[in-house]
Every structure is written in C-alpha cells, then in structure tokens.
Motif scaffolding. Sequence first.
Motif, PDB file in Angstrom:
ATOM      1  N   UNK A 184      -9.981  -1.361   4.309  1.00  0.00           N
ATOM      2  CA  UNK A 184     -11.168  -1.788   3.558  1.00  0.00           C
ATOM      3  C   UNK A 184     -10.811  -2.389   2.198  1.00  0.00           C
ATOM      4  N   UNK A 185      -9.550  -2.263   1.786  1.00  0.00           N
ATOM      5  CA  UNK A 185      -9.163  -2.779   0.473  1.00  0.00           C
ATOM      6  C   UNK A 185      -9.125  -4.314   0.479  1.00  0.00           C
ATOM      7  N   UNK A 186      -9.556  -4.945  -0.611  1.00  0.00           N
ATOM      8  CA  UNK A 186      -9.482  -6.414  -0.686  1.00  0.00           C
ATOM      9  C   UNK A 186      -8.072  -6.949  -0.448  1.00  0.00           C
ATOM     10  N   UNK A 236      -5.861  -5.802   1.501  1.00  0.00           N
ATOM     11  CA  UNK A 236      -5.590  -5.778   2.945  1.00  0.00           C
ATOM     12  C   UNK A 236      -6.105  -7.059   3.587  1.00  0.00           C
ATOM     13  N   UNK A 237      -7.325  -7.451   3.237  1.00  0.00           N
ATOM     14  CA  UNK A 237      -7.904  -8.665   3.800  1.00  0.00           C
ATOM     15  C   UNK A 237      -7.157  -9.905   3.326  1.00  0.00           C
ATOM     16  N   UNK A 238      -6.690  -9.896   2.092  1.00  0.00           N
ATOM     17  CA  UNK A 238      -5.908 -11.028   1.573  1.00  0.00           C
ATOM     18  C   UNK A 238      -4.614 -11.194   2.368  1.00  0.00           C
ATOM     19  N   UNK A 239      -3.917 -10.071   2.612  1.00  0.00           N
ATOM     20  CA  UNK A 239      -2.671 -10.133   3.374  1.00  0.00           C
ATOM     21  C   UNK A 239      -2.927 -10.519   4.827  1.00  0.00           C
ATOM     22  N   UNK A 240      -4.048 -10.074   5.363  1.00  0.00           N
ATOM     23  CA  UNK A 240      -4.386 -10.447   6.741  1.00  0.00           C
ATOM     24  C   UNK A 240      -4.551 -11.960   6.860  1.00  0.00           C
ATOM     25  N   UNK A 241      -5.238 -12.558   5.890  1.00  0.00           N
ATOM     26  CA  UNK A 241      -5.414 -14.012   5.911  1.00  0.00           C
ATOM     27  C   UNK A 241      -4.067 -14.726   5.759  1.00  0.00           C
ATOM     28  N   UNK A 272       0.828  -1.200   0.000  1.00  0.00           N
ATOM     29  CA  UNK A 272       0.000   0.000   0.000  1.00  0.00           C
ATOM     30  C   UNK A 272       0.867   1.257   0.000  1.00  0.00           C
ATOM     31  N   UNK A 273       0.544   2.229  -0.864  1.00  0.00           N
ATOM     32  CA  UNK A 273       1.394   3.419  -1.005  1.00  0.00           C
ATOM     33  C   UNK A 273       1.347   4.315   0.233  1.00  0.00           C
ATOM     34  N   UNK A 274       2.365   5.158   0.330  1.00  0.00           N
ATOM     35  CA  UNK A 274       2.404   6.190   1.369  1.00  0.00           C
ATOM     36  C   UNK A 274       2.231   7.552   0.709  1.00  0.00           C
ATOM     37  N   UNK A 275       1.631   8.492   1.467  1.00  0.00           N
ATOM     38  CA  UNK A 275       1.104   8.311   2.822  1.00  0.00           C
ATOM     39  C   UNK A 275      -0.076   7.351   2.835  1.00  0.00           C
TER      40      UNK A 275
END
Length: 261
Positions: free
Chosen positions: A238-240, A242-247, A228-231
């Motif tokens: 909420x990004x898909x 994000x949920x993929x990496x969480x799993x 994910x880019x900064x800032x």
Amino acid sequence: MNANAREQLVLKGITKRYLRDKRPFTVLEDVSLTVHAGEFVTLIGPSGSGKSTLFRLIGGIERPDAGQVYIGGRDVTGQPGFISYMPQQASLFPWMKVGRNIASALEIAGIPRKEAHDMAVEWLNRIGLAEVANEYPGVLSGGMQQRVSFLRALLMPRDVMCLDEPFAALDALTRTDMQRWLLELWETQRRSVLFVTHSIEEALMLSDRIYVLTAAPARIVQQLVVPFPRPRRPDVWMEPAFMTMKRELLALLARGEEHGG
C-alpha cells in the motif's frame, strides 16, 4: 577468484546456447550477478528468458558455454550438489510420508539417519505441520505441499537456495499466505536465496534486490534495490514507494521485451 567473503553466489559472464532447428540459439548472454550472505535476490523477466536455464547452470546440471559459477568463493561450474532447490511444483515422493520425504533428502545430503529424522520432526512441529508428518503428500493441499517442499530445501545443508516460481500454481489467496509464511520462516535462518518469479508484486514483497532480464537472448537490463525494511510488513504493497517501483519494473520489463531476440 578472490570473491568477497559475503558473496555466497557469483555468476560471471554466463552464456548458454542450444540448437534449435539445427541452428545455435542463445538463451543467456553474458549474465553476471551476485547474491550476498543472507540476501534474498529475485530474477524477473519475460517468459522464455532463460531463468530456469540459469538455475540448471547454477545447480551444475548443465555447463555454460562461457562464464563461471562461484559459490562461497569456489568455482563450482558444472558441478552439482552445492545448492538446495525448490521447483515450481512440490517435488515430494508420493510413496513416502511427509516426515520421511524431508528426512530422506537430508540423508542424501550426508546427515545421519537419526539426526535427519529428528530434524524433520522438530521443524514440522515448529511450523505447525506436526499432524501431517505421517500423511502421504497426496492428501495435502497444494499450499501444504509447498510448505513441506520449502522446509526440505531450507533444511538442506547448503548456503544457497534456488526457488523457481514455487507459488505459480497456487490460487491468489494461498499464494499471498505462502509469501508471508516463506518470509517468516526465511527470517529465522536468513539463507542466501535466488528466487524466480513472473510477479512484480511478489518480487517487491520478498526481495532485497531484483535483477530484470530481457527476453532471449537474456541479458540483465538493470538491478533494483528494494528499500522496504525487514521484517517486511504485510501491507507494504500500500506504500506509494511500492507502486512507484512497480511502475518502474513494468517499464524495465517492457524494455526487456524490446531488447530481446
């Protein structure tokens, strides 16, 4: 060692053992990692996986049984004074006012007294805490104490910051607010950070890269690049992706539990 100029922190083959019931117990085993200049790197792993022990080794409070610690290309294994550190609880002197808490830490680091005072005043004003400069830490909320503690670590003239679960004791709303505040302040200086957390969401929200540790004896099971880019946007969770990496992190942590011991 001819470390890459952009590698602010390098750990090579770190192993640490203690005696437990008069028998050797390995806490860390052959741990190697890097933190580049201006990079925010997070360690995540099960409880008791040696994350805080690793910080003591990086800080030179203890020596590893094997391996080396390099900061800025220099071998500093077992030598204190090369990092700034923020522990789980705000480590503020209760008998000193907030401004003096910051200035005294800077003086210990070698900054002249007047310059340290002026820096403390300037930065407390910059982050909207000028009104508490003459208050004692005990009258501040937990979140405000952690802000002061982080500011003190940020202003220390060290290239590497180690943050050991600094938000663990805060309630959920304050913790979210502190994550956003930390990122905003960190963006102004882009210091090299090694961060410890048990929270997958926090790791993904803050980090450029994440190292996943197994249970003790802790080894690095994998590292992940956070795309994910900064800032970083506050709603990145909420990004898909994000949920993929969480799993993926949950699966790696489960693997780490199995491979520890």
